[in-house]
Design a protein around this motif. Structure first.
Motif, PDB file in Angstrom:
ATOM      1  N   GLN A   1     -43.250 -15.253 -22.555  1.00 39.02           N
ATOM      2  CA  GLN A   1     -44.057 -14.109 -22.130  1.00 39.02           C
ATOM      3  C   GLN A   1     -44.352 -14.198 -20.636  1.00 39.02           C
ATOM      4  O   GLN A   1     -44.270 -13.193 -19.911  1.00 39.02           O
ATOM      5  N   SER A   2     -44.662 -15.409 -20.192  1.00 34.23           N
ATOM      6  CA  SER A   2     -44.930 -15.615 -18.765  1.00 34.23           C
ATOM      7  C   SER A   2     -43.667 -15.448 -17.937  1.00 34.23           C
ATOM      8  O   SER A   2     -43.684 -14.829 -16.866  1.00 34.23           O
ATOM      9  N   VAL A   3     -42.568 -15.997 -18.428  1.00 34.46           N
ATOM     10  CA  VAL A   3     -41.302 -15.903 -17.699  1.00 34.46           C
ATOM     11  C   VAL A   3     -40.908 -14.449 -17.492  1.00 34.46           C
ATOM     12  O   VAL A   3     -40.568 -14.030 -16.373  1.00 34.46           O
ATOM     13  N   PHE A   4     -40.963 -13.659 -18.553  1.00 31.21           N
ATOM     14  CA  PHE A   4     -40.500 -12.282 -18.441  1.00 31.21           C
ATOM     15  C   PHE A   4     -41.513 -11.374 -17.748  1.00 31.21           C
ATOM     16  O   PHE A   4     -41.170 -10.237 -17.387  1.00 31.21           O
ATOM     17  N   SER A   5     -42.721 -11.863 -17.523  1.00 30.28           N
ATOM     18  CA  SER A   5     -43.665 -11.091 -16.719  1.00 30.28           C
ATOM     19  C   SER A   5     -43.241 -11.083 -15.250  1.00 30.28           C
ATOM     20  O   SER A   5     -43.688 -10.234 -14.472  1.00 30.28           O
ATOM     21  N   PHE A   6     -42.366 -12.022 -14.856  1.00 30.84           N
ATOM     22  CA  PHE A   6     -41.855 -12.081 -13.489  1.00 30.84           C
ATOM     23  C   PHE A   6     -40.577 -11.264 -13.317  1.00 30.84           C
ATOM     24  O   PHE A   6     -40.064 -11.155 -12.209  1.00 30.84           O
ATOM     25  N   ILE A   7     -40.071 -10.727 -14.404  1.00 28.70           N
ATOM     26  CA  ILE A   7     -38.777 -10.046 -14.353  1.00 28.70           C
ATOM     27  C   ILE A   7     -38.972  -8.544 -14.493  1.00 28.70           C
ATOM     28  O   ILE A   7     -39.527  -8.066 -15.477  1.00 28.70           O
ATOM     29  N   ASN A   8     -38.508  -7.829 -13.514  1.00 24.87           N
ATOM     30  CA  ASN A   8     -38.545  -6.369 -13.540  1.00 24.87           C
ATOM     31  C   ASN A   8     -37.216  -5.868 -14.081  1.00 24.87           C
ATOM     32  O   ASN A   8     -36.181  -5.985 -13.421  1.00 24.87           O
TER      33      ASN A   8
ATOM     34  N   THR B   1     -33.350 -19.485 -26.932  1.00 24.72           N
ATOM     35  CA  THR B   1     -32.299 -18.474 -27.120  1.00 24.72           C
ATOM     36  C   THR B   1     -32.815 -17.296 -27.932  1.00 24.72           C
ATOM     37  O   THR B   1     -32.519 -16.132 -27.629  1.00 24.72           O
ATOM     38  N   SER B   2     -33.595 -17.597 -28.953  1.00 24.66           N
ATOM     39  CA  SER B   2     -34.166 -16.547 -29.787  1.00 24.66           C
ATOM     40  C   SER B   2     -35.018 -15.585 -28.959  1.00 24.66           C
ATOM     41  O   SER B   2     -34.864 -14.353 -29.052  1.00 24.66           O
ATOM     42  N   HIS B   3     -35.890 -16.132 -28.130  1.00 26.32           N
ATOM     43  CA  HIS B   3     -36.766 -15.285 -27.318  1.00 26.32           C
ATOM     44  C   HIS B   3     -35.968 -14.570 -26.223  1.00 26.32           C
ATOM     45  O   HIS B   3     -36.265 -13.412 -25.890  1.00 26.32           O
ATOM     46  N   PHE B   4     -34.985 -15.233 -25.669  1.00 22.90           N
ATOM     47  CA  PHE B   4     -34.132 -14.606 -24.656  1.00 22.90           C
ATOM     48  C   PHE B   4     -33.449 -13.367 -25.238  1.00 22.90           C
ATOM     49  O   PHE B   4     -33.436 -12.295 -24.606  1.00 22.90           O
ATOM     50  N   ILE B   5     -32.904 -13.494 -26.424  1.00 24.58           N
ATOM     51  CA  ILE B   5     -32.226 -12.365 -27.070  1.00 24.58           C
ATOM     52  C   ILE B   5     -33.223 -11.267 -27.415  1.00 24.58           C
ATOM     53  O   ILE B   5     -32.948 -10.069 -27.227  1.00 24.58           O
ATOM     54  N   LYS B   6     -34.388 -11.664 -27.882  1.00 27.76           N
ATOM     55  CA  LYS B   6     -35.407 -10.672 -28.252  1.00 27.76           C
ATOM     56  C   LYS B   6     -35.844  -9.848 -27.044  1.00 27.76           C
ATOM     57  O   LYS B   6     -35.916  -8.612 -27.112  1.00 27.76           O
ATOM     58  N   TYR B   7     -36.111 -10.525 -25.933  1.00 25.23           N
ATOM     59  CA  TYR B   7     -36.609  -9.824 -24.748  1.00 25.23           C
ATOM     60  C   TYR B   7     -35.548  -8.949 -24.089  1.00 25.23           C
ATOM     61  O   TYR B   7     -35.871  -7.965 -23.429  1.00 25.23           O
ATOM     62  N   THR B   8     -34.279  -9.304 -24.256  1.00 27.52           N
ATOM     63  CA  THR B   8     -33.216  -8.555 -23.571  1.00 27.52           C
ATOM     64  C   THR B   8     -32.381  -7.701 -24.525  1.00 27.52           C
ATOM     65  O   THR B   8     -31.353  -7.155 -24.121  1.00 27.52           O
ATOM     66  N   LYS B   9     -32.837  -7.566 -25.746  1.00 29.39           N
ATOM     67  CA  LYS B   9     -32.034  -6.942 -26.802  1.00 29.39           C
ATOM     68  C   LYS B   9     -31.477  -5.579 -26.422  1.00 29.39           C
ATOM     69  O   LYS B   9     -30.306  -5.272 -26.697  1.00 29.39           O
ATOM     70  N   ASN B  10     -32.284  -4.770 -25.783  1.00 32.79           N
ATOM     71  CA  ASN B  10     -31.857  -3.406 -25.470  1.00 32.79           C
ATOM     72  C   ASN B  10     -31.429  -3.236 -24.017  1.00 32.79           C
ATOM     73  O   ASN B  10     -31.240  -2.097 -23.561  1.00 32.79           O
ATOM     74  N   TRP B  11     -31.268  -4.332 -23.301  1.00 30.22           N
ATOM     75  CA  TRP B  11     -30.854  -4.256 -21.902  1.00 30.22           C
ATOM     76  C   TRP B  11     -29.345  -4.070 -21.829  1.00 30.22           C
ATOM     77  O   TRP B  11     -28.578  -4.902 -22.320  1.00 30.22           O
ATOM     78  N   LYS B  12     -28.905  -3.016 -21.180  1.00 29.85           N
ATOM     79  CA  LYS B  12     -27.478  -2.700 -21.104  1.00 29.85           C
ATOM     80  C   LYS B  12     -26.855  -3.366 -19.879  1.00 29.85           C
ATOM     81  O   LYS B  12     -26.346  -2.705 -18.969  1.00 29.85           O
ATOM     82  N   ILE B  13     -26.928  -4.684 -19.859  1.00 29.64           N
ATOM     83  CA  ILE B  13     -26.426  -5.465 -18.724  1.00 29.64           C
ATOM     84  C   ILE B  13     -25.674  -6.686 -19.249  1.00 29.64           C
ATOM     85  O   ILE B  13     -25.635  -6.940 -20.454  1.00 29.64           O
ATOM     86  N   ASP B  14     -25.104  -7.456 -18.334  1.00 27.00           N
ATOM     87  CA  ASP B  14     -24.425  -8.699 -18.681  1.00 27.00           C
ATOM     88  C   ASP B  14     -25.476  -9.759 -19.023  1.00 27.00           C
ATOM     89  O   ASP B  14     -26.333 -10.088 -18.200  1.00 27.00           O
ATOM     90  N   LYS B  15     -25.397 -10.302 -20.238  1.00 24.05           N
ATOM     91  CA  LYS B  15     -26.366 -11.294 -20.712  1.00 24.05           C
ATOM     92  C   LYS B  15     -25.601 -12.493 -21.276  1.00 24.05           C
ATOM     93  O   LYS B  15     -24.725 -12.316 -22.126  1.00 24.05           O
ATOM     94  N   ARG B  16     -25.954 -13.700 -20.819  1.00 24.74           N
ATOM     95  CA  ARG B  16     -25.202 -14.876 -21.250  1.00 24.74           C
ATOM     96  C   ARG B  16     -26.128 -16.073 -21.483  1.00 24.74           C
ATOM     97  O   ARG B  16     -27.132 -16.229 -20.789  1.00 24.74           O
TER      98      ARG B  16
END
Length: 252
Positions: free
Chosen positions: A69-76, A121-136
């Protein structure tokens, strides 16, 4: 901007990965480790807007959700062109016959080497699930998962589990509309703290200790920087994720 979330950046491969990536002003590097590298402190001072540091012990599994939650608060999201998670942090101990190990050490080994990467990995996928970008996601495994030696059973078991987890996530993600590409890699024999720990183990606890001492004396260990360069080339390659288990990390 390209975002890189890397665990275990206080030394070794993780520190080298962060140092290389920080040379590109288009990269945002998020470092997760128990302590902060002095080298990264110096380098981040030169580029304060390109690095975020989170002091965190991956053995604290129940706090990983709040960490993300803290990590993704830094990501726009509007500013992200691509995003990558590198599960690099790992520990070798306990070393020795399983009946001589301490339960807490075994639990910590499995937590850090296997369960933490699963949750990250679980949280990474959850937070970026609908992002239409390159995710690895890049999972740093070990040849110990396949080439078994005595006195390393928790480590080998955890890394074998990480490989299976990677293959499972590939199966899940290939059906998703915006999939996360994932691979597990054996980085080779590297001159890191883990190697120092192996070489300092008694022959009674680890019968193959002289083999690792010989590799060190003969200069056959890769440097963390060399390994990090190859890992980044692998991660950024156009074919990334087509091979879920990369056993030979060669120059791309």
């Amino acid at each position: 901007m390209r975002y890189f979330i890397i665990t275990g950046t206080s030394r070794g491969i993780g520190e080298s990965l962060a140092r290389i990536l920080l040379n590109d002003e288009n990269n945002q590097v998020i470092c997760i480790s128990r302590g902060m590298s002095e080298n990264l402190n110096f380098q981040s001072g030169l580029k304060p807007v390109n690095v975020f540091n989170f002091s965190f012990d991956l053995n604290n599994l129940s706090d990983i959700e709040s960490l993300f939650q803290s990590v993704f608060s830094f990501i726009n999201e509007d500013n992200v062109d691509s995003i990558y998670l590198i599960n690099n942090a790992g520990i070798l101990s306990p070393i020795g016959p399983i009946e001589e190990t301490i339960s807490e050490d075994v639990i910590r080994n499995i937590n850090v080497n296997l369960i933490a990467p699963i949750l990250l990995t679980s949280h990474f996928i959850k937070y970026t699930k609908n992002w239409k970008i390159d995710k690895r996601v890049l999972n740093i495994s070990s040849g110990s998962a396949k080439y078994l030696l005595p006195s390393q059973s928790p480590y080998s078991t955890a890394k074998a589990g990480l490989d299976s987890f990677t293959k499972s996530i590939y199966i899940e993600q290939k059906e998703e509309p915006f999939p996360v590409k994932v691979a597990s890699v054996y980085p080779g024999v590297i001159d890191t703290k883990l190697q120092t720990e192996i070489r300092s183990t008694s022959k009674e606890k680890f019968p193959y200790v002289e083999l690792f001492n010989q590799l060190y004396v003969e200069g056959k260990l890769q440097t963390p920087l060399e390994t990090a360069e190859k890992l980044i080339q692998l991660l950024m390659s156009s074919d990334y994720g087509k091979e879920t288990l990369v056993e030979e990390l060669t120059q791309m």
